[in-house]
Write an enzyme that holds these catalytic residues in place. Sequence first.
Site: not given
Length: 341
Positions: A123, A144, A156, A194
């Site tokens: 992540s 991800h 992702e 993130n």
Amino acid sequence: MQALDTQTTIAVIGAGAMGSGIAQVAAQAGHKVYLHDQRDGAASAGRDGVAKQLQRRVDKGKMEQQAVDAIVGRIHPVSALSEVADSRMVIEAIIEDLEIKHSLLADLEELCGKKTILATNTSSISVTALGAKLRHPERLVGMHFFNPAPLMALVEVVKGLATDHSVAEIVHATATNWGKKPVFATSTPGFIVNRVARPFYAESLRLLQEGAADPATLDAIVREAGNFRMGPFELTDLIGHDVNYAVTNSVFNAYYQDARFLPSLIQKELVEAGRLGRKSGHGFYSYTEGSKRPEPDTEPSRLSDDTTLIVKGDLGPASALINRFRDAGLDIVERDGPGQL
């Protein structure tokens, strides 16, 4: 670029909540899936967890038992890493630690065929850094998923500096076939989500640390004023504080200790105490049987039916509040100039 055919085998390394969820997604799409975890019995427990989750849908009349049996039947727990060698794609979903991931990916590179795609569910760790010690980093790509993987649509697809573009395109097309909404991202700290999410957690944790309000109140403000489905403390409890705190530290260090990404001492204490959120039974809130969620500290309304709000001048971005005040039943008087109130 064509997606991976459902006749090909997918392997998932790591049978925690995320790894098991990814295995479920691939199995639902029709792939045979190997599920491996170094902990004894974890892979079987992961498959059983998938079966339990899907059985609830059967009980609610949302799925047929035959469909559930077929999905679970495609997930094959394996005890040895060597058993995933014939997989067309291997997705690692293990602990967020650069050196441990390095070691696993190096082992997979030795075990698997040259056409096997190595995907990481990291992540926040640089895909470029993860591939740096591989002999063929061009076949490593970030894939991800977000928790819970069977429900969250976004994936992702992260390209490291050496990632072959065709590999990223295959993974993107495969994620689409799995019913996801993939987006390409470059290997920057935190990727897209993130990186954007850090202030969501950090600002809330800072307010808590400064004593501005309690978690229940801050969660209510974010839900009701920001229109989020979950507040930051509910969400970190769901994610797991060990995972969330590790990602925060990773992004913080990747941005050279930029103060905007400063980790929270409060969250550090939760991790050290083993209060990891829902999975441990306690985080900011208690999840033990019979526990009650604390109510937000809400100030009672002091507005009467004949309250008039006078708005003077241009409020700029805050002008959207005027309609909310009207919807709340307030009488609004707007004045342009600096005249008498």
